[in-house]
Design an enzyme around this catalytic site. Sequence first.
Site, short mmCIF file in Angstrom:
data_model
loop_
_atom_site.label_atom_id
_atom_site.label_comp_id
_atom_site.label_asym_id
_atom_site.label_seq_id
_atom_site.Cartn_x
_atom_site.Cartn_y
_atom_site.Cartn_z
N GLU A 195 0.16 -7.19 -2.92
CA GLU A 195 1.42 -7.65 -2.30
C GLU A 195 1.56 -9.18 -2.41
O GLU A 195 1.68 -9.89 -1.42
CB GLU A 195 1.52 -7.18 -0.85
CG GLU A 195 1.66 -5.68 -0.73
CD GLU A 195 1.99 -5.20 0.67
OE1 GLU A 195 2.57 -4.12 0.80
OE2 GLU A 195 1.65 -5.90 1.65
N GLU A 293 1.80 1.96 -2.52
CA GLU A 293 1.60 2.26 -1.10
C GLU A 293 2.85 2.92 -0.55
O GLU A 293 3.97 2.43 -0.79
CB GLU A 293 1.33 0.99 -0.29
CG GLU A 293 0.08 0.23 -0.66
CD GLU A 293 -0.12 -1.01 0.21
OE1 GLU A 293 0.51 -1.08 1.29
OE2 GLU A 293 -0.88 -1.90 -0.20
#
Length: 702
Positions: A195, A293
């Site tokens: 991320e 995710e």
Amino acid sequence: MTTHRVARGAATVTAIVTAGALVLTAPAASGENVGEPVEAGIFVEKIEGLPTDFVHGVDVSSVLSLEESGVTFYDATGAEADLFAVLADAGVTDVRIRVWNDPWDAEGHGYGGGNVDVPRAVEIGRRATAHGLGVLVDFHYSDFWADPSKQQAPKAWAGMTVDQKVDALGAFTRDALAAFRDAGVDVRMVQVGNETNNAVAGVSAWADRARLFSAGSAAVREILPDALVAVHFTNPETAGRYAGYAAQLAQHGVDYDVFASSYYPFWHGSLSNLTTVLSDVASTYGKKVMVAETSWNYTSADGDGHQNVITPDSGFDQYPVSFQGQATAVRDVIAAVHAVGDAAVGVFYWEPAWLPVGPPDQLEQNKVLWETYGSGRATSYAGEYDPHDAGQWYGGSAWDNQALFDFAGHPLESLQVFRYVYTGAVAPREVVSVEQVAVEVTEGQDVVLPASVRVTYNDGSVEDQAVTWDEADLAAIGGPGTYEVAGVTDAGLAVTAVVVVKVVNHVRNGSFEDADLSMWTITGAGASVQTTGDAADGERAVHFWAGSPYAFTVRQQLTGLEPGVYRLSATTQGGDSPSTDTRRLEATTSAGTLGADLLLDGWRAWRTATVEDVVVGDDGTLTVTASFTLSAGAWGTFDDVVLERVGPQPPAWPAWDAGTLYRAGDQVTHDGVVYSATRPTRGQEPGAVPARGKSSPWQVVG
């Protein structure tokens, strides 16, 4: 308990569903894409044309610490089993494993979250490979959690220049991957950063960030030439974000194969938008894409006494809170990625096995296990490395209600979604959710409740059913506050309407929801109004972050206010802002300026600052100002600015005069305080200490 006979080709399967947990005596093989939908305990719509090599992955990085804490997993027959065997039997094809450089303090205490350093990650990978599962290695390039709000460099890299970090990152990646290779782990993909929206390893400038990505990629090509290289970002809901990231990667020549996105239905916008932004990257730059995710909660309950990320008050309604809703959410994300076309790689579910180490009533014992084995989100030992987040919000699993296992370790039927997407699955039709009505009005407005509510069934169908509302509950609605109104549908289903009566807010566009922001003035650097999942009210807020020290103000001037006493409030969340930073909410009127500090206590830890007793005079003007002077890397959102009138303007009592005779009940001001005389008095100063044996003739008002 409900028992269903499941016919699948020549095989017969008995499915027993108990409170969402599943027992299967003969689950079919993954990759079936023929025949009629199987009978099951949940509905799953078949995804037509889904390739058999589509990756159905899960991230189970916490598994070793969970097992060390005594957590047990069970298979589809109810027998104790190895987690990886259960996953493989359910159609999972790959396992994602996060890797931290050094998640330990000098005394060997783990930071938590599984304490996943390279040796422990290799052990997880070895077990996954032994059960026929591929492995995705997820390098955080940090000693603990890396996400958009924090990308802290490992301790060993502190003080390094960018050049030195490039060398260190490459060497670390090579050494780690060599350990996976030498252990025989089937590594099919490597993620160079987690991320990484704003930085990686503490480096934020794109040119330098790209060098770090490239160093990681080069190490993958050298050690595991057959593995795919992935970069990972999040917040696909923000317009232009992914197109901008992909353009930067191309501009700086980063060598990678897969553009990976997080996608949580709670925060990340529509599935159609996800497909669109991933398709744009795939078609423009010739890259593969995937979701690294995702998740959904099957219950609102907490399993271990540590508050979950998603709570009963979270208010997310994209899917029912059930194992049926969970399965539908996963199926829909798979379908959205598949819709990209040949570039679609797969979908990973995040931490479906992060279970409680004990029930909530054993919280103290749970805390010992979390601290000892690192089986919770963070231990107190992480505070030395990450004082502003993990150091304050350490504890247990914040994810147990989003697992694909129940709290005791039995697989939910939603775990079978990875199989069912190939065949479809059907079940007896039943209600899974009744629309819970939420109505918000401003004080003085009429409360109007809907004549019907949506009833959702497990097959995805929706009906509108007429509802009758309780007249007594409606009559009880009064001033500002929250009220519940009971109702019942024509079919006899109970429904509840939550009515919030809000005060009249004199701040215009106080939650920044309207596109017209002309009433606001934002000056300085690092702040802008954005659509964000971290808004305290609605979907937009002032978002702020910068890689170097920065300052900004948010201001609105109000005119035409009725004279009186007002209360000003605003809400913030965020972090990485030390106490030396300035974060201030102020109200300025002709009477002066009053203020309160704004707090940044953690991600989605919303804190409301309130300024009381703001006096608006006859000129009717007030200026709202939020001022921030922040350290590099400080981040957060500012939202929900409210100015409410709480009373009339206080009387302007005369100043005390030593020569005036005051009688009981007379009021005066002295040194900024209002006093009332309790008996006749002259010359005795309000607030002064009376002579020995005497009492003061004055008392403070209010």
